[in-house]
Design an enzyme around this catalytic site. Structure first.
Site, PDB file in Angstrom:
ATOM      1  N   HIS A 109       0.873  -1.178   0.000  1.00  0.00           N
ATOM      2  CA  HIS A 109       0.000   0.000   0.000  1.00  0.00           C
ATOM      3  C   HIS A 109       0.913   1.232   0.000  1.00  0.00           C
ATOM      4  O   HIS A 109       2.023   1.186   0.535  1.00  0.00           O
ATOM      5  CB  HIS A 109      -0.832  -0.056   1.285  1.00  0.00           C
ATOM      6  CG  HIS A 109      -1.900   0.977   1.411  1.00  0.00           C
ATOM      7  ND1 HIS A 109      -1.636   2.268   1.797  1.00  0.00           N
ATOM      8  CD2 HIS A 109      -3.243   0.902   1.236  1.00  0.00           C
ATOM      9  CE1 HIS A 109      -2.773   2.948   1.856  1.00  0.00           C
ATOM     10  NE2 HIS A 109      -3.772   2.137   1.514  1.00  0.00           N
TER      11      HIS A 109
ATOM     12  N   GLN B 233      -4.545  -5.254   6.816  1.00  0.00           N
ATOM     13  CA  GLN B 233      -5.547  -6.169   6.235  1.00  0.00           C
ATOM     14  C   GLN B 233      -5.530  -7.545   6.886  1.00  0.00           C
ATOM     15  O   GLN B 233      -6.227  -8.446   6.431  1.00  0.00           O
ATOM     16  CB  GLN B 233      -5.305  -6.327   4.727  1.00  0.00           C
ATOM     17  CG  GLN B 233      -5.518  -5.060   3.937  1.00  0.00           C
ATOM     18  CD  GLN B 233      -6.952  -4.547   3.976  1.00  0.00           C
ATOM     19  OE1 GLN B 233      -7.883  -5.293   4.265  1.00  0.00           O
ATOM     20  NE2 GLN B 233      -7.119  -3.274   3.702  1.00  0.00           N
TER      21      GLN B 233
ATOM     22  N   ASP C 163       3.073  -4.580   8.075  1.00  0.00           N
ATOM     23  CA  ASP C 163       1.859  -3.782   7.935  1.00  0.00           C
ATOM     24  C   ASP C 163       0.681  -4.752   8.025  1.00  0.00           C
ATOM     25  O   ASP C 163       0.415  -5.505   7.086  1.00  0.00           O
ATOM     26  CB  ASP C 163       1.905  -3.053   6.572  1.00  0.00           C
ATOM     27  CG  ASP C 163       0.564  -2.455   6.180  1.00  0.00           C
ATOM     28  OD1 ASP C 163      -0.416  -2.639   6.914  1.00  0.00           O
ATOM     29  OD2 ASP C 163       0.519  -1.820   5.120  1.00  0.00           O
TER      30      ASP C 163
ATOM     31  N   LYS D  13     -10.309  -0.998  10.402  1.00  0.00           N
ATOM     32  CA  LYS D  13     -10.362  -2.188   9.543  1.00  0.00           C
ATOM     33  C   LYS D  13     -10.691  -3.443  10.354  1.00  0.00           C
ATOM     34  O   LYS D  13     -10.736  -4.545   9.827  1.00  0.00           O
ATOM     35  CB  LYS D  13      -9.032  -2.363   8.812  1.00  0.00           C
ATOM     36  CG  LYS D  13      -8.685  -1.115   7.993  1.00  0.00           C
ATOM     37  CD  LYS D  13      -8.021  -1.424   6.703  1.00  0.00           C
ATOM     38  CE  LYS D  13      -7.404  -0.193   6.089  1.00  0.00           C
ATOM     39  NZ  LYS D  13      -8.125   0.258   4.899  1.00  0.00           N
TER      40      LYS D  13
ATOM     41  N   CYS E 102      -4.821   2.477  -3.588  1.00  0.00           N
ATOM     42  CA  CYS E 102      -3.583   3.007  -2.972  1.00  0.00           C
ATOM     43  C   CYS E 102      -2.432   2.025  -3.154  1.00  0.00           C
ATOM     44  O   CYS E 102      -1.596   1.851  -2.251  1.00  0.00           O
ATOM     45  CB  CYS E 102      -3.771   3.330  -1.497  1.00  0.00           C
ATOM     46  SG  CYS E 102      -4.936   4.647  -1.228  1.00  0.00           S
TER      47      CYS E 102
HETATM   48  N1  PLP Z   1      -1.734  -0.831   4.579  1.00  0.00           N
HETATM   49  C1  PLP Z   1      -2.668  -1.569   3.980  1.00  0.00           C
HETATM   50  C2  PLP Z   1      -2.325  -2.947   3.494  1.00  0.00           C
HETATM   51  C3  PLP Z   1      -3.952  -1.051   3.803  1.00  0.00           C
HETATM   52  O1  PLP Z   1      -4.891  -1.784   3.202  1.00  0.00           O
HETATM   53  C4  PLP Z   1      -4.236   0.249   4.272  1.00  0.00           C
HETATM   54  C5  PLP Z   1      -5.570   0.840   4.038  1.00  0.00           C
HETATM   55  O2  PLP Z   1      -6.266   0.489   3.124  1.00  0.00           O
HETATM   56  C6  PLP Z   1      -3.227   0.969   4.905  1.00  0.00           C
HETATM   57  C7  PLP Z   1      -1.987   0.393   5.039  1.00  0.00           C
HETATM   58  C8  PLP Z   1      -3.466   2.344   5.424  1.00  0.00           C
HETATM   59  O3  PLP Z   1      -4.378   2.306   6.490  1.00  0.00           O
HETATM   60  P1  PLP Z   1      -4.949   3.668   7.105  1.00  0.00           P
HETATM   61  O4  PLP Z   1      -5.464   4.469   5.959  1.00  0.00           O
HETATM   62  O5  PLP Z   1      -6.016   3.197   8.033  1.00  0.00           O
HETATM   63  O6  PLP Z   1      -3.813   4.324   7.805  1.00  0.00           O
END
Ligand code: PLP
Length: 420
Positions: free
Chosen positions: A137, A217, A214, A240, A378
């Site tokens: 992401h 998900q 990270d 999430k 993203c």
């Molecule tokens: N990392 C992953 C794999 C994501 O799917 C997301 C959000 O879709 C993020 C990071 C960023 O999360 P946030 O926007 O809640 O900070």
């Protein structure tokens, strides 16, 4: 025999979860959109909130609202207790050794930025290398790029195969004693791939590198134990995992967090302040400057308790079955291309349909009451890897059903006819 008993076991775990009963805990699901019952398949973007979380937020503001850590009065003590109890709930949920290793942030994005700004600035030098994967992401790409730019370090990218799987042999080749940290997602939001993070972390450590995972998900779908994984940092967002927006978590190993400088200065992150010198507070407060997001931290604690009550084993088994059903049914539609066909996947079905732009698909589906996401998610480098501008993405939670999938399939067939 072994196969049979496994099948029975999975079936029992699947039936152990009653999605229809669980749906009733989520008031938002009971509504019509454009005259049709809502089918919510945008869970990778954000999940819906159970009544218990909504009630906890209302209760906090109606009964307990006060600033934390500084008050001797009853309300402040209640707010502080609930805020800190939520931290302990997160600690146990992640299998962390102590609550001091759990830092509240705004979400995954801020958690990763905290690591790059604090640990990164203090430890990364010109000539060092940072490894990420090709399925990250943007929030696990851009902060590292910014750090590399500032420090003269190099960002290296582990490629993925046509199924969207992490190429472990390529990873091994990219690692060296110049590698400072490896940062990868546990589950890809664009592809659904579950990465072999335990092996990734182990190999990073063999090269003396740290590992950040990270988990944005992952936490709503898989059991995570940061001590077993032995990751150095683990990040996730409350929204999430059925909790409120605006709150998230950075887990870090105590020794690392102790050695890291704070990112922001202000109230709560100090022990004492004079104009000559400030002594920083102990963990975790050193990283939590200013009045925190108290209500939403409490809401996150309640969301995790809710997930614990449903049970991640049951959730995982149920969602595996649902994803398999969706993959088969959607995959059978003429002109569908599924993007992300890894062997190990969680709850995400990304696809294109003929030449129809995913945004147009999203609009047709919306008119049918079905919420999916269309775009680059993203993860623009993933789109580039698969040579598509965007995909349509259905993403599932335990409150989704086979009926939701059938509605999705019917609406996709309708879109195909409209754009034929
Ligand atoms: N990392 C992953 C794999 C994501 O799917 C997301 C959000 O879709 C993020 C990071 C960023 O999360 P946030 O926007 O809640 O900070």
């Amino acid at each position: 025999m072994a196969a049979n008993s496994t099948t029975v076991e999975v079936a029992e775990r699947v039936t152990a979860l009653d999605p229809e009963a669980l749906r009733r805990d989520f008031p938002i699901l009971d509504q019509q959109v454009h005259g049709k019952p809502l089918v919510y398949l945008d869970n990778a973007a954000t999940t819906q909130k159970p009544r218990a979380v909504i009630d906890a937020l209302v209760h906090y503001y109606e009964h307990d609202n006060a600033n934390v850590h500084r008050g001797v009065h009853e309300l402040s003590q209640r707010a502080t207790n609930d805020y800190e109890n939520a931290r302990t709930t997160v600690q146990k949920f992640l299998g962390a050794a102590e609550p001091e290793e759990i830092i509240y942030t705004r979400g995954t994005t801020e958690s990763i930025n905290l690591v790059t700004a604090s640990w990164g600035r203090a430890n990364v030098r010109a000539g060092d290398e940072i490894l990420i994967s090709a399925m990250e992401h943007h929030s696990n790409i851009v902060p590292w790029q910014m750090l590399c730019e500032e420090k003269g370090a190099t960002l290296k990218v582990v490629p993925i195969n046509d199924d969207g799987e992490f190429l472990f042999d390529e990873y091994r080749k990219l690692l060296s004693n110049r590698t400072k940290i490896v940062a990868v997602n546990h589950v890809s939001n664009a592809l659904g791939t579950i990465n072999p993070v335990a092996d990734i972390i182990k190999l990073a450590h063999e090269y003396g590198a740290l590992a950040l995972i990270d988990g944005a998900q992952a936490v709503a779908h898989l059991k995570v134990n940061v001590q077993k994984l032995d990751c150095d940092f683990y990040a996730f967002s409350s929204h999430k995992i059925f909790g409120p927006t605006g709150i998230g978590i950075l887990y870090g190993k105590r020794a690392l967090l102790e050695a890291m400088p704070p990112c922001e200065g202000g109230g709560d992150m100090i022990k004492s302040v004079t104009f000559e010198k400030t002594i920083y507070n102990d963990l975790p407060y050193k990283f939590e400057a200013g009045t925190p997001n108290i209500a939403d931290a409490i809401g996150l604690g309640v969301a995790i308790q809710y997930v614990n009550d449903v049970g991640l084993d049951a959730i995982g088994a149920y969602e595996d079955d649902l994803l398999q059903y969706a993959t088969e049914r959607v995959g059978a539609i003429d002109g569908i291309r599924i993007i992300g066909t890894a062997k190990h996947k969680a709850s995400v079905l990304s696809f294109t349909l003929g030449q129809i732009h995913p945004h147009d698909l999203g609009t047709v589906l919306d008119r049918e009451g079905i919420a999916i996401r269309a775009g680059h998610h993203c993860a623009q480098p993933v789109m580039e890897r698969f040579k598509v501008a965007a995909t349509a993405r259905a993403s599932f939670a335990f409150y989704n059903t086979r009926d939701d999938v059938d509605r999705l399939v019917a609406a996709l067939e309708k879109a195909r006819e409209i754009f034929a």
